[in-house]
Design a protein around this motif. Structure first.
Motif, PDB file in Angstrom:
ATOM      1  N   ALA A 170       0.746  -1.266  -0.029  1.00  0.00           N
ATOM      2  CA  ALA A 170       0.132  -0.001  -0.137  1.00  0.00           C
ATOM      3  C   ALA A 170       0.892   1.246   0.066  1.00  0.00           C
ATOM      4  O   ALA A 170       0.497   2.170  -0.871  1.00  0.00           O
ATOM      5  N   HIS A 171       1.908   1.422   0.951  1.00  0.00           N
ATOM      6  CA  HIS A 171       2.782   2.427   1.053  1.00  0.00           C
ATOM      7  C   HIS A 171       3.620   2.683  -0.375  1.00  0.00           C
ATOM      8  O   HIS A 171       3.470   3.950  -0.777  1.00  0.00           O
ATOM      9  N   MET A 172       3.810   1.651  -0.831  1.00  0.00           N
ATOM     10  CA  MET A 172       4.846   1.797  -1.992  1.00  0.00           C
ATOM     11  C   MET A 172       3.796   2.333  -3.383  1.00  0.00           C
ATOM     12  O   MET A 172       4.148   3.092  -4.055  1.00  0.00           O
ATOM     13  N   HIS A 173       2.730   1.692  -3.308  1.00  0.00           N
ATOM     14  CA  HIS A 173       1.711   2.299  -4.704  1.00  0.00           C
ATOM     15  C   HIS A 173       1.255   3.695  -4.194  1.00  0.00           C
ATOM     16  O   HIS A 173       1.001   4.388  -5.059  1.00  0.00           O
ATOM     17  N   TYR A 174       1.156   4.019  -3.038  1.00  0.00           N
ATOM     18  CA  TYR A 174       0.659   5.368  -2.786  1.00  0.00           C
ATOM     19  C   TYR A 174       1.777   6.481  -3.168  1.00  0.00           C
ATOM     20  O   TYR A 174       1.421   7.556  -3.531  1.00  0.00           O
ATOM     21  N   VAL A 175       3.045   5.921  -3.186  1.00  0.00           N
ATOM     22  CA  VAL A 175       4.075   6.962  -3.414  1.00  0.00           C
ATOM     23  C   VAL A 175       4.300   6.677  -5.030  1.00  0.00           C
ATOM     24  O   VAL A 175       4.681   7.619  -5.644  1.00  0.00           O
ATOM     25  N   LEU A 176       4.432   5.493  -5.560  1.00  0.00           N
ATOM     26  CA  LEU A 176       4.822   5.392  -6.887  1.00  0.00           C
ATOM     27  C   LEU A 176       3.549   5.359  -7.826  1.00  0.00           C
ATOM     28  O   LEU A 176       3.687   5.832  -9.050  1.00  0.00           O
ATOM     29  N   PHE A 177       2.374   4.938  -7.290  1.00  0.00           N
ATOM     30  CA  PHE A 177       1.296   5.294  -8.204  1.00  0.00           C
ATOM     31  C   PHE A 177       0.708   6.778  -7.912  1.00  0.00           C
ATOM     32  O   PHE A 177       0.647   7.417  -8.721  1.00  0.00           O
ATOM     33  N   GLY A 178       0.260   6.922  -6.736  1.00  0.00           N
ATOM     34  CA  GLY A 178      -0.098   8.117  -6.392  1.00  0.00           C
ATOM     35  C   GLY A 178       0.821   9.216  -6.404  1.00  0.00           C
ATOM     36  O   GLY A 178       0.297  10.424  -6.713  1.00  0.00           O
ATOM     37  N   GLY A 179       1.999   9.052  -6.572  1.00  0.00           N
ATOM     38  CA  GLY A 179       3.049  10.038  -6.626  1.00  0.00           C
ATOM     39  C   GLY A 179       3.680   9.898  -8.238  1.00  0.00           C
ATOM     40  O   GLY A 179       2.925  10.811  -8.852  1.00  0.00           O
ATOM     41  N   SER A 180       4.281   9.024  -8.513  1.00  0.00           N
ATOM     42  CA  SER A 180       4.783   8.947  -9.901  1.00  0.00           C
ATOM     43  C   SER A 180       3.650   8.973 -10.854  1.00  0.00           C
ATOM     44  O   SER A 180       3.711   9.832 -11.789  1.00  0.00           O
ATOM     45  N   VAL A 181       2.786   8.022 -10.966  1.00  0.00           N
ATOM     46  CA  VAL A 181       1.804   7.858 -11.925  1.00  0.00           C
ATOM     47  C   VAL A 181       0.710   9.198 -11.937  1.00  0.00           C
ATOM     48  O   VAL A 181       0.439   9.647 -13.095  1.00  0.00           O
ATOM     49  N   PHE A 182       0.368   9.700 -10.963  1.00  0.00           N
ATOM     50  CA  PHE A 182      -0.475  10.916 -10.840  1.00  0.00           C
ATOM     51  C   PHE A 182       0.262  12.146 -11.373  1.00  0.00           C
ATOM     52  O   PHE A 182      -0.164  12.800 -12.582  1.00  0.00           O
ATOM     53  N   ASN A 226      -7.718   4.421  -4.840  1.00  0.00           N
ATOM     54  CA  ASN A 226      -7.716   4.540  -3.182  1.00  0.00           C
ATOM     55  C   ASN A 226      -8.554   3.317  -2.834  1.00  0.00           C
ATOM     56  O   ASN A 226      -8.077   2.692  -1.536  1.00  0.00           O
ATOM     57  N   LEU A 227      -9.575   2.781  -3.609  1.00  0.00           N
ATOM     58  CA  LEU A 227     -10.370   1.631  -3.490  1.00  0.00           C
ATOM     59  C   LEU A 227      -9.137   0.456  -3.423  1.00  0.00           C
ATOM     60  O   LEU A 227      -9.234  -0.649  -2.549  1.00  0.00           O
ATOM     61  N   THR A 228      -8.591   0.536  -4.359  1.00  0.00           N
ATOM     62  CA  THR A 228      -7.373  -0.644  -4.492  1.00  0.00           C
ATOM     63  C   THR A 228      -6.215  -0.699  -3.407  1.00  0.00           C
ATOM     64  O   THR A 228      -6.212  -1.796  -2.809  1.00  0.00           O
ATOM     65  N   PHE A 229      -5.816   0.507  -3.009  1.00  0.00           N
ATOM     66  CA  PHE A 229      -4.638   0.414  -1.974  1.00  0.00           C
ATOM     67  C   PHE A 229      -4.889   0.660  -0.933  1.00  0.00           C
ATOM     68  O   PHE A 229      -4.093   0.390   0.159  1.00  0.00           O
ATOM     69  N   PHE A 230      -6.042   1.700  -0.391  1.00  0.00           N
ATOM     70  CA  PHE A 230      -6.127   1.807   0.998  1.00  0.00           C
ATOM     71  C   PHE A 230      -6.467   0.598   1.918  1.00  0.00           C
ATOM     72  O   PHE A 230      -5.595   0.275   2.871  1.00  0.00           O
TER      73      PHE A 230
END
Lengths: 546, 326
Positions: free
Chosen positions: A390-402, A437-441
């Motif tokens: 979750a943490h890693m996707h929040y920074v790499l998807f929520g960060g990088s991909v956004f 958010n549904l996927t990763f939270f």
């Protein structure tokens, strides 16, 4: 009789054909476009792998895919997203934009630039063809820890092809990084001092410096691993006197700065988008530029926070905890400055801005969960669980991909000369924001409930199953959002509104030229007197009119 | 003129933030909002650290997201022309210093709490009153756990421990990296070949604690589960006396059956219940000690008695005679 003059029909040079012109190009803009398209194709491929994994995990005791395939899926998904999507798409942005932003004709070494793209493409092809190797693709995780990745425990050539692919990709990235550094240092327009380059260019400067510093370390680790597998050496094999932990140090000495390689350019994009759509200058230009440098520096000192559970001496655990916490400070500085930029602005919610604001919203969560992971006793509970996923996707998807999508919507008119559709763009944003958010939270909760990473199935019902199901549904919502983006691109490629030079009333030099820019980029350049040359120009024009 | 909401907003946000943090604490241990309910002092102190960090991160979360939403609502375009600029503010050094210094202080407070709790998490108690900790050696294998007790008894996948007794576990691996993890009894410690890592627990409640391998270790990673059975001292002593009787069964279930099926009927690995190799001690021993192709060296590091226990169990319970014609 005089020889008749022969008139050969005009045959264009072979390099000017529709396909050949792309294959032989050394134009930074065309190479940038190649990088971006190739990365987007790999993004789709890596996304499909992830959807397959989520399908397998949607319920307890599912038999949708086999355990061997599942292990290949997460290995290749991780490797794809990191090496074939985020790093190269930023190389694509940097290729297209850095020369335009600093007022240069091209990058410093155009032919090397072409080489770096082709190494990237072939590296990606090698990785995907490794699925056809005996025993399939690599299945030891994106980090490939020995002894699991040694010849004894990873049979077949999938692992060797993975190493070959990473070698090609590293070489391509390294060449590209040297090129960006040479370009930024030597080819800035008259008047463009270091405190006047766009913040995106600052982020590419640090992105490149980090790649140059750490990629060779990865190459060393991978080469030793290859020797262990193929030449009978024992660098990492304990029964031959080697040390398995040594590889982890090699890998994460590269691997953690790599995280910032993947997020700093996204932060650079956000730093370009937010001021333009707030109709304000960036708040704290110097603070953001220096925090980029600070993050780059500290990112080299935190690698072993990936290794808190290997049983390092206490003083090392303490050192890496403190250094990891320190890195939160410059990251916080950036977030506060972005917020301050929106303060009292005239906020325009075009799609690019939505992605940028979405970035702040979700990246903050990823940053805060990182503090739990830095505190190593807490890390002992949550490391290698879904909490980290979750943490890693929040920074790499929520960060990088956004950040990538913010950049695509913002620069699409400049790159392709057509506006993307705003209505579809907003649908794309909201679907992905919700699905993300549904996927990763819920994965935070799964990790705290005790679900380890990389398990192909689980027996627990109840909350485990509920959170996993929500997560899988979210991944489907995200996929629909991405499809909306595809529709948007396809529709507007023919029918989209033509872009003017500067559709967003932006600040930086790339908006001074036509959309798309001509091969030589600029006819003339204004003398640069601030970090916002185009706004200066607009103001001078307005004053002249009065 | 400053709008009144500016003075109320921080107070409101602080209240909401504190309420949220409290709710998290109250909810701890339920629903995956905090690590598993601890049943050992070290796990308890890890949870304390988790809650401590949650309080600060919770408040920061509410402040940042609150400010973001507030600004989005308050400074939205509202029909203003697109080219209307906001005030051209380029920064404020004092603000930069403030929002650099405050996070430093918060992180220092978090780190100080971790240092305060650390000895109680990390250091194995000397447990002098109990005559020193009970030391159990954990050998991780693809794909099972082997526990060796002080007097040489061995169990597979099930660690037996007495209640309220300090148990030190010395963890290593016989093949690839694994990670020892029983959430209710503490954090993860990797099992790495060539290294020994240590952790400990002192269970405060009799019962069964479940965990599973935390480091990806290959195709049956998901099946590599461990159980800690905590019983009274007398039950534990009684179990130690009979541990030898169940060793062969434990070895079969832990190291063979996950691939070959509980009756040897085959699964991921081939059917073996009709394979005459099961009766050929020497060749079978070589196979399980060295592995072959996809079969890992499951008996790597086993004593001769351990091998014998498995051979006996196979002969008596699994081997169904060679298949006709095969």
């Amino acid at each position: 009789m005089a020889a008749r003059a022969t008139f050969e029909p005009y045959r264009p040079d072979w390099r000017q054909g529709r396909v050949m012109s792309w294959i032989t190009t050394t134009d930074h803009k065309r190479i940038g476009i190649l990088y971006i398209w190739t990365s987007l194709v790999f993004f789709a491929a890596g996304g499909i792998l992830a959807l397959l994994m989520r399908a397998q995990l949607a319920q307890a005791n599912e038999h949708f895919i086999t355990k061997q395939s599942y292990n290949e899926l997460f290995t290749i998904h991780g490797t794809t997203m990191i090496f074939l999507v985020v790093v190269p798409i930023f190389a694509g942005f940097a290729n297209f934009l850095v020369p335009l932003m600093i007022g240069a004709r091209d990058v410093a070494f155009p032919r090397l630039n072409a080489l770096s793209y082709w190494l990237f493409l072939f590296g990606g092809i090698v990785l995907y063809f490794s699925f056809f190797a005996k025993y399939g693709a690599s299945r030891s995780g994106w980090y490939g820890y020995p002894p699991l990745s040694d010849d004894m425990f990873s049979l077949g050539n999938g692992q060797d092809l993975w190493i070959l692919s990473l070698h090609l990709l590293s070489l391509g990235s390294l060449i590209g990084a040297v090129n960006f550094l040479a370009t930024i240092h030597n080819m800035r327009a008259p008047g463009m001092s270091w405190m006047r380059i766009p913040l995106f260019v600052w982020s590419i400067e640090i992105y490149s410096a980090l790649l140059v510093l750490v990629l060779p370390v990865l190459s060393v680790g991978l080469t030793l691993l290859l020797l262990d597998r193929q030449a009978g050496t024992h660098f990492f094999e304990p029964q031959g006197g080697g040390n398995a932990i040594l590889y982890q140090h090699f890998f994460w000495f590269f691997g953690h700065p790599e995280v910032y390689v993947m997020v700093l350019p996204a932060m650079g994009i956000i730093s370009e988008v937010i001021p333009v759509f707030s109709r304000k200058p960036i708040f704290g230009y110097k603070a953001i530029a220096f925090s980029t440098v600070a993050i780059g520096f500290y990112s080299m000192l935190v690698w072993a926070h990936h290794m808190f559970s290997v049983g390092m001496p206490n003083f090392l655990n303490v050192f890496f905890m403190l250094s990891s916490m320190v890195i939160a400070v410059p990251t916080g500085v950036k977030i506060f400055n972005w917020l301050a930029t929106t303060w009292r602005g005239n906020l325009i919610f075009d799609t690019a801005m939505l992605w940028a604001l979405g970035f702040i919203a979700v990246f903050t969560i990823g940053g805060l969960s990182g503090i739990f992971l830095a505190a190593f006793p807490v890390d002992w509970q949550v490391t290698d669980t879904y909490y980290v996923v979750a943490h890693m996707h929040y920074v790499l998807f929520g960060g990088s991909v956004f950040g990538i999508f913010a950049g695509l919507y913002y620069w699409w008119p400049k790159i392709f000369g057509r506006m993307l559709d705003e209505r579809l763009g907003k649908a794309h944003f909201w679907l992905v924001f919700l699905g993300f958010n549904l996927t990763f939270f819920p994965q935070h909760m799964l990790g705290l409930l005790g679900m380890p990473r990389r398990i192909y199935t689980y027996q627990e019902h109840g909350l485990w199953q509920a959170y996993n199901l929500i997560s899988s549904i979210g991944s489907g919502v995200m996929a629909i959002g991405i499809l909306v983006f595809v529709v948007n691109v396809v529709q507007t490629s023919r029918k989209g509104a033509r872009a003017v030079n500067d559709p967003w009333l932006a600040d930086t030099l790339e908006w001074y030229t036509t959309s798309p820019p001509p091969p030589h980029n600029f006819e003339t350049l204004p003398y640069i007197t601030s970090a916002r040359p185009i706004r200066d120009l607009r103001r001078r024009l307005a004053e002249a009119r009065v | 003129m400053p709008p009144p909401v500016r003075r109320k907003a921080p107070v409101l946000l602080l209240v909401v933030g504190a309420a949220l943090a409290l709710a998290t604490v109250a909810y701890a241990g339920n629903g995956g909002f905090a690590p598993a309910t601890p049943h050992s002092p070290n796990a308890k102190r890890i949870n304390d650290s988790y809650v401590w960090i949650s309080i600060f991160t919770g408040v920061i979360f509410v402040l940042v997201e609150g400010a973001l939403i507030l600004f989005i609502v308050k400074y939205r375009r509202r029909g203003r022309p697109r080219n209307q600029e906001g005030p051209q503010i380029h920064g404020a050094t004092r603000l930069e210093l403030i929002w650099t210094a405050i996070p430093v202080v918060i992180l220092a407070v978090i780190a100080a709490f971790i240092f305060y709790k650390l000895p109680g998490i990390q250091d194995v108690p000397s447990a002098k009153a109990e005559g020193g900790p009970l030391v159990v050696r954990v050998d991780a294998h693809q794909f099972y756990w082997q526990f060796t007790y002080p007097d040489g008894q061995i169990s597979i996948d099930e660690l037996h421990a007495p209640l309220n007794r300090t148990v030190r576990v010395d963890i290593t691996s016989q093949d690839v990296d694994h990670s020892w993890w029983i959430p209710e009894l503490g954090g993860k410690f990797d099992a790495i070949p060539g290294h020994v890592t240590h952790t400990w627990f002192k269970a405060d409640r009799a019962g069964t604690y479940r965990g599973q391998c935390g480091e990806f270790c290959g195709v049956f990673h998901a099946a590599m589960k461990a159980v800690v059975k905590v019983t009274s001292q007398s039950e534990y002593a009684a179990w130690l006396g009979t541990a030898g009787d169940t060793l062969g069964k434990g070895e079969w279930e832990g190291s063979c059956a996950k691939c070959h099926g509980l009756q040897g009927q085959g699964g991921f690995g081939p059917t073996i219940s009709n394979n005459a190799l099961l009766t050929q001690g020497r060749s079978l021993e070589e196979l399980i000690r060295q592995g072959r192709n996809e079969m890992p060296p499951v008996a790597n590091g086993w004593s001769d008695e351990q091998v014998q226990a498995l051979l006996d169990y196979l002969k008596q319970n699994i081997y169904k005679g060679a298949a006709s014609g095969g």
